[in-house]
Design an enzyme around this catalytic site. Structure first.
Site, PDB file in Angstrom:
ATOM      1  N   LYS A   7       0.843  -1.198   0.000  1.00 11.24           N
ATOM      2  CA  LYS A   7       0.000   0.000   0.000  1.00 11.24           C
ATOM      3  C   LYS A   7       0.872   1.238   0.000  1.00 11.24           C
ATOM      4  O   LYS A   7       1.764   1.395   0.828  1.00 11.24           O
ATOM      5  CB  LYS A   7      -0.928   0.032   1.220  1.00 11.24           C
ATOM      6  N   ASP A   9      -3.597   4.219  -2.074  1.00 13.45           N
ATOM      7  CA  ASP A   9      -4.564   4.664  -1.064  1.00 13.45           C
ATOM      8  C   ASP A   9      -4.527   6.184  -0.941  1.00 13.45           C
ATOM      9  O   ASP A   9      -3.928   6.733  -0.010  1.00 13.45           O
ATOM     10  CB  ASP A   9      -4.238   3.985   0.265  1.00 13.45           C
ATOM     11  N   LEU A  10      -5.193   6.877  -1.886  1.00 19.39           N
ATOM     12  CA  LEU A  10      -5.193   8.338  -1.886  1.00 19.39           C
ATOM     13  C   LEU A  10      -6.502   8.921  -1.361  1.00 19.39           C
ATOM     14  O   LEU A  10      -6.600  10.131  -1.163  1.00 19.39           O
ATOM     15  CB  LEU A  10      -4.915   8.876  -3.295  1.00 19.39           C
ATOM     16  N   LYS A  11      -7.513   8.096  -1.164  1.00 18.32           N
ATOM     17  CA  LYS A  11      -8.773   8.516  -0.538  1.00 18.32           C
ATOM     18  C   LYS A  11      -9.344   9.756  -1.212  1.00 18.32           C
ATOM     19  O   LYS A  11      -9.626  10.779  -0.563  1.00 18.32           O
ATOM     20  CB  LYS A  11      -8.589   8.753   0.954  1.00 18.32           C
ATOM     21  N   HIS A  31     -11.621  12.598  -2.491  1.00 17.49           N
ATOM     22  CA  HIS A  31     -12.844  13.170  -1.932  1.00 17.49           C
ATOM     23  C   HIS A  31     -12.972  14.590  -2.470  1.00 17.49           C
ATOM     24  O   HIS A  31     -12.335  15.514  -1.974  1.00 17.49           O
ATOM     25  CB  HIS A  31     -12.779  13.174  -0.407  1.00 17.49           C
ATOM     26  N   ASP A  32     -13.819  14.752  -3.492  1.00 16.25           N
ATOM     27  CA  ASP A  32     -13.975  16.063  -4.114  1.00 16.25           C
ATOM     28  C   ASP A  32     -15.265  16.032  -4.929  1.00 16.25           C
ATOM     29  O   ASP A  32     -16.018  15.057  -4.868  1.00 16.25           O
ATOM     30  CB  ASP A  32     -12.757  16.376  -4.997  1.00 16.25           C
ATOM     31  N   ILE A  33     -15.513  17.073  -5.702  1.00 16.04           N
ATOM     32  CA  ILE A  33     -16.697  17.070  -6.546  1.00 16.04           C
ATOM     33  C   ILE A  33     -16.542  15.973  -7.600  1.00 16.04           C
ATOM     34  O   ILE A  33     -15.423  15.574  -7.947  1.00 16.04           O
ATOM     35  CB  ILE A  33     -16.937  18.442  -7.192  1.00 16.04           C
ATOM     36  N   PRO A  34     -17.658  15.433  -8.116  1.00 15.83           N
ATOM     37  CA  PRO A  34     -17.579  14.272  -9.014  1.00 15.83           C
ATOM     38  C   PRO A  34     -16.645  14.460 -10.195  1.00 15.83           C
ATOM     39  O   PRO A  34     -15.873  13.547 -10.519  1.00 15.83           O
ATOM     40  CB  PRO A  34     -19.036  14.098  -9.464  1.00 15.83           C
ATOM     41  N   THR A  43      -9.979   4.460  10.914  1.00 17.07           N
ATOM     42  CA  THR A  43      -9.854   3.689  12.159  1.00 17.07           C
ATOM     43  C   THR A  43      -9.183   4.483  13.279  1.00 17.07           C
ATOM     44  O   THR A  43      -9.084   4.000  14.400  1.00 17.07           O
ATOM     45  CB  THR A  43      -9.071   2.379  11.918  1.00 17.07           C
ATOM     46  N   ARG A  72      -3.271  -5.570  14.160  1.00 13.20           N
ATOM     47  CA  ARG A  72      -2.082  -5.616  15.003  1.00 13.20           C
ATOM     48  C   ARG A  72      -1.843  -7.044  15.462  1.00 13.20           C
ATOM     49  O   ARG A  72      -2.720  -7.641  16.103  1.00 13.20           O
ATOM     50  CB  ARG A  72      -2.255  -4.707  16.233  1.00 13.20           C
ATOM     51  N   GLN A  78      -4.196   3.814  15.950  1.00 13.07           N
ATOM     52  CA  GLN A  78      -5.415   3.102  15.590  1.00 13.07           C
ATOM     53  C   GLN A  78      -6.214   2.830  16.857  1.00 13.07           C
ATOM     54  O   GLN A  78      -5.677   2.387  17.866  1.00 13.07           O
ATOM     55  CB  GLN A  78      -5.076   1.772  14.908  1.00 13.07           C
ATOM     56  N   GLY A 104       0.887  -2.145   8.806  1.00 15.26           N
ATOM     57  CA  GLY A 104       1.971  -1.206   8.559  1.00 15.26           C
ATOM     58  C   GLY A 104       3.129  -1.375   9.503  1.00 15.26           C
ATOM     59  O   GLY A 104       4.006  -2.217   9.310  1.00 15.26           O
ATOM     60  N   ARG A 105       3.135  -0.591  10.574  1.00 14.22           N
ATOM     61  CA  ARG A 105       4.294  -0.517  11.463  1.00 14.22           C
ATOM     62  C   ARG A 105       4.700  -1.827  12.126  1.00 14.22           C
ATOM     63  O   ARG A 105       5.905  -2.025  12.377  1.00 14.22           O
ATOM     64  CB  ARG A 105       4.054   0.574  12.508  1.00 14.22           C
TER      65      ARG A 105
END
Length: 238
Positions: free
Chosen positions: A37, A64-66, A68-71, A128, A189, A198, A218-219
């Protein structure tokens, strides 16, 4: 999508902006994980060229850029990722039905442009790192679980491939939405690992038993003295 699907459900989060560290980490863990990722900090520093450098190692990449904006902006942003060859990407489900439809349309355009299967589009429900107090401060009146279920239902009705949820929402989502949605689960975890930031976490084996499709770790891997050994131990625990 990458030429091969992930060989196991473990997705190792390379939470770094340094291209050499990301490349070294990916090489160390790729024999034992299904995918890598890459997140916002990596993309901000290295852009599409950095993503391509990691995909050239031959392991599936989850970008994983998530969004979130206008369509229209989300449609164009996703279309711009066509050359990056990732197998999965994320959008914020709270962007609304119009944005989610635009995301799916753009993913289909990627497939047409590249001649490959389109990337999976996964909707982020609630991060999370948020708990009940956090979402109350934001202004949500529902419980964490109810808000996640509301957004998972929206993602499913808009045709997304799956959602990101914490381990504790796996069973409720499966009950409400069935098994068509792919569930990507951070907050994983291994036994004895530090919790970090988290707040809704579970062990890898427990999350799979509840119905997770992909486990984001991740970690516990990337901060281990021997990253390859840590990834291998998690894979063997499954």
């Amino acid at each position: 999508m990458n030429e091969t699907a992930p060989k196991n459900p473990i997705i190792c989060a390379l939470d770094t902006y340094k291209i050499q560290r990301a490349t070294d980490l990916a090489r160390e863990v790729m024999p034992h994980v299904g995918a890598i990722k890459l997140g916002l900090e990596f993309f901000t520093a290295n852009g599409a060229a950095g993503v391509r450098q990691i995909t050239q190692l031959g392991i599936p990449v989850f970008l994983d850029l998530k969004f979130h904006d206008i369509p229209n902006t989300v449609r164009k942003a996703i279309a711009a990722t066509a050359s990056m060859n990732m197998f999965m990407m994320t959008v914020h489900t709270s962007g609304g039905r119009g944005m989610l439809h635009a995301a799916m349309d753009a993913a289909d355009e990627i497939s047409q442009l590249t001649g490959k299967e389109r990337p999976l589009v996964i909707g982020v429900t609630l991060l999370t790192s948020l708990d009940q107090d956090d979402i109350s401060l934001i202004g949500f009146q529902d419980t964490v679980q109810d808000q996640v279920l509301r957004l998972a239902d929206l993602a499913q009705s808009a045709g997304l491939d799956g959602v990101v949820c914490s381990p504790f929402e796996i069973a409720p989502i499966r009950k409400a939405c069935g098994h068509d949605l792919q569930l990507v689960v951070p907050g994983i975890r291994p036994e004895g690992a530090a919790q970090g930031d988290q707040k809704r976490i579970l062990t890898p084996k427990e999350a799979l038993a509840r119905g997770a499709d992909y486990l984001v770790v991740g970690r516990p891997i990337t901060d281990a003295p021997d990253r390859g050994a840590a990834a291998k131990a998690i894979a063997q625990s499954l």
